[in-house]
Design a protein around this motif. Structure first.
Motif, PDB file in Angstrom:
ATOM      1  N   PHE A   6       0.827  -1.205   0.000  1.00 21.79           N
ATOM      2  CA  PHE A   6       0.000   0.000   0.000  1.00 21.79           C
ATOM      3  C   PHE A   6       0.863   1.257   0.000  1.00 21.79           C
ATOM      4  O   PHE A   6       0.576   2.233  -0.710  1.00 21.79           O
ATOM      5  CB  PHE A   6      -0.936   0.017   1.211  1.00 21.79           C
ATOM      6  CG  PHE A   6      -2.139  -0.861   1.074  1.00 21.79           C
ATOM      7  CD1 PHE A   6      -3.085  -0.627   0.079  1.00 21.79           C
ATOM      8  CD2 PHE A   6      -2.344  -1.925   1.933  1.00 21.79           C
ATOM      9  CE1 PHE A   6      -4.204  -1.434  -0.052  1.00 21.79           C
ATOM     10  CE2 PHE A   6      -3.463  -2.735   1.817  1.00 21.79           C
ATOM     11  CZ  PHE A   6      -4.394  -2.493   0.819  1.00 21.79           C
ATOM     12  N   LEU A   7       1.928   1.259   0.791  1.00 19.30           N
ATOM     13  CA  LEU A   7       2.814   2.420   0.850  1.00 19.30           C
ATOM     14  C   LEU A   7       3.485   2.652  -0.505  1.00 19.30           C
ATOM     15  O   LEU A   7       3.633   3.799  -0.951  1.00 19.30           O
ATOM     16  CB  LEU A   7       3.866   2.219   1.942  1.00 19.30           C
ATOM     17  CG  LEU A   7       3.330   2.231   3.380  1.00 19.30           C
ATOM     18  CD1 LEU A   7       4.404   1.760   4.351  1.00 19.30           C
ATOM     19  CD2 LEU A   7       2.821   3.621   3.765  1.00 19.30           C
ATOM     20  N   HIS A   8       3.861   1.565  -1.169  1.00 19.58           N
ATOM     21  CA  HIS A   8       4.468   1.693  -2.496  1.00 19.58           C
ATOM     22  C   HIS A   8       3.472   2.283  -3.488  1.00 19.58           C
ATOM     23  O   HIS A   8       3.829   3.165  -4.287  1.00 19.58           O
ATOM     24  CB  HIS A   8       4.953   0.333  -2.980  1.00 19.58           C
ATOM     25  CG  HIS A   8       5.441   0.343  -4.401  1.00 19.58           C
ATOM     26  ND1 HIS A   8       6.654   0.892  -4.762  1.00 19.58           N
ATOM     27  CD2 HIS A   8       4.857  -0.096  -5.554  1.00 19.58           C
ATOM     28  CE1 HIS A   8       6.813   0.775  -6.067  1.00 19.58           C
ATOM     29  NE2 HIS A   8       5.736   0.193  -6.578  1.00 19.58           N
ATOM     30  N   ALA A   9       2.232   1.810  -3.444  1.00 21.61           N
ATOM     31  CA  ALA A   9       1.209   2.334  -4.361  1.00 21.61           C
ATOM     32  C   ALA A   9       0.978   3.817  -4.122  1.00 21.61           C
ATOM     33  O   ALA A   9       0.887   4.608  -5.077  1.00 21.61           O
ATOM     34  CB  ALA A   9      -0.094   1.561  -4.193  1.00 21.61           C
ATOM     35  N   ALA A  56      -1.515  -0.727   9.944  1.00 19.40           N
ATOM     36  CA  ALA A  56      -0.075  -0.711  10.237  1.00 19.40           C
ATOM     37  C   ALA A  56       0.632   0.417   9.500  1.00 19.40           C
ATOM     38  O   ALA A  56       1.641   0.939   9.980  1.00 19.40           O
ATOM     39  CB  ALA A  56       0.544  -2.057   9.853  1.00 19.40           C
ATOM     40  N   GLY A  57       0.094   0.799   8.334  1.00 19.14           N
ATOM     41  CA  GLY A  57       0.697   1.880   7.570  1.00 19.14           C
ATOM     42  C   GLY A  57       0.254   3.255   7.995  1.00 19.14           C
ATOM     43  O   GLY A  57       0.705   4.252   7.428  1.00 19.14           O
ATOM     44  N   ALA A  58      -0.632   3.346   8.989  1.00 14.11           N
ATOM     45  CA  ALA A  58      -1.130   4.632   9.498  1.00 14.11           C
ATOM     46  C   ALA A  58      -1.742   5.473   8.390  1.00 14.11           C
ATOM     47  O   ALA A  58      -1.482   6.672   8.273  1.00 14.11           O
ATOM     48  CB  ALA A  58      -0.017   5.399  10.216  1.00 14.11           C
ATOM     49  N   PHE A  59      -2.580   4.838   7.551  1.00 16.03           N
ATOM     50  CA  PHE A  59      -3.253   5.572   6.485  1.00 16.03           C
ATOM     51  C   PHE A  59      -4.352   6.456   7.059  1.00 16.03           C
ATOM     52  O   PHE A  59      -4.849   6.218   8.162  1.00 16.03           O
ATOM     53  CB  PHE A  59      -3.804   4.591   5.455  1.00 16.03           C
ATOM     54  CG  PHE A  59      -2.742   4.019   4.560  1.00 16.03           C
ATOM     55  CD1 PHE A  59      -2.419   4.630   3.356  1.00 16.03           C
ATOM     56  CD2 PHE A  59      -2.019   2.899   4.944  1.00 16.03           C
ATOM     57  CE1 PHE A  59      -1.413   4.132   2.546  1.00 16.03           C
ATOM     58  CE2 PHE A  59      -1.015   2.386   4.149  1.00 16.03           C
ATOM     59  CZ  PHE A  59      -0.712   3.007   2.941  1.00 16.03           C
ATOM     60  N   ALA A  60      -4.716   7.470   6.287  1.00 17.88           N
ATOM     61  CA  ALA A  60      -5.686   8.451   6.770  1.00 17.88           C
ATOM     62  C   ALA A  60      -7.009   7.797   7.141  1.00 17.88           C
ATOM     63  O   ALA A  60      -7.668   8.201   8.107  1.00 17.88           O
ATOM     64  CB  ALA A  60      -5.906   9.526   5.706  1.00 17.88           C
ATOM     65  N   ALA A  61      -7.427   6.813   6.363  1.00 12.80           N
ATOM     66  CA  ALA A  61      -8.644   6.067   6.662  1.00 12.80           C
ATOM     67  C   ALA A  61      -8.481   4.661   6.109  1.00 12.80           C
ATOM     68  O   ALA A  61      -7.806   4.450   5.097  1.00 12.80           O
ATOM     69  CB  ALA A  61      -9.869   6.736   6.043  1.00 12.80           C
TER      70      ALA A  61
END
Length: 251
Positions: free
Chosen positions: A180-183, A209-214
């Motif tokens: 997800f972080l790479h995308a 785990a990636g601490a995404f906004a939502a």
């Protein structure tokens, strides 16, 4: 229906594929069921050989890279198989052999029956196309581009981070957040400006785990409470719920 996500606050939307955009999660489920139950019926070594169930799918397989799903399920049953290699035939009783056996079954169904996306998912994609938000698919499946092409949606996404791409780049699969972080980075965004949309517990955990906004949990059978516990900040049963002014769409 009230919009659960204010899309104007975000730069990117990162979609899982199977079970989020297309109902191919059901095809994966059945392919895993047939493969594992055939294997268990013929296994005479140590371990639990009781029938594989949908609960096994959600607990050990759903959303993970194919070989990780094989390993985790076998470990849950106390069954030890050699790892094998990519050169193994699908008939081999190795982790790679079982994974490839399942993939053959999935591809046969996809070719025979095709796939139609969830109407609610298309409604959300149509809405996002009117906004300044960039789109990616992040899927553990190596089949993601073929599924999107068959569904007529491949051109909706700027990038597809499939299981094949993750392997080429050396990115760990879900529940690690790396794909997800790479995308997000490929789209010129970051976790703080991106939304993850997932139906699998492992994928929701990756978003958390990636601490995404939502992190949107799409409940296709895992259960709203389970998705929330895994880290979903919003849970819906259909992505049309995230489109302003659009009522729920039967999927």
């Amino acid at each position: 229906m009230t919009t659960a996500i204010d899309w104007s606050e975000h730069r990117a939307a990162l979609f899982d594929l199977d079970g989020v955009i297309t109902p191919t999660a059901e095809v994966h489920m059945r392919a895993w069921e047939v493969m594992f139950n055939d294997f268990l019926a013929g296994w005479d070594g140590p371990g639990d050989t009781s029938p594989y169930t949908d609960r096994d799918y959600f607990d050990h397989v759903d959303g993970k890279p194919r070989y990780d799903g094989v390993r985790d399920f076998l470990a849950s049953r106390g069954i030890d198989l050699p790892e094998g290699s990519e050169s193994d035939s699908p008939e081999a009783e190795t982790v790679h052999g079982l994974g490839d056996r399942k993939n053959e079954s999935f591809n046969e169904v996809l070719e025979r029956e095709g796939v139609r996306p969830y109407p609610g998912s298309v409604a959300l994609l149509d809405h996002l196309a009117t906004l300044d938000i960039r789109l990616a698919v992040v899927s553990s499946s190596a089949n993601a581009p073929a599924v999107l092409r068959t569904a007529g949606l491949l051109d909706r996404f700027e990038t597809v981070v499939s299981g094949t791409v993750a392997k080429e780049l050396g990115l760990p699969g879900k529940p690690a957040p790396d794909t997800f972080l790479h995308a997000a980075a490929t789209l010129g965004a970051d976790a703080a400006s991106s939304v993850v949309l997932e139906d699998a517990v492992s994928g929701v955990r990756a978003g958390a785990a990636g601490a995404f906004a939502a992190v949107v949990g799409v409940d296709r059978g895992a259960g709203a409470a389970v998705l929330t516990e895994a880290g979903a900040t919003v849970v819906v049963t259909d992505l049309a719920e995230l489109v302003p002014g659009v009522p729920g769409v039967d999927a």
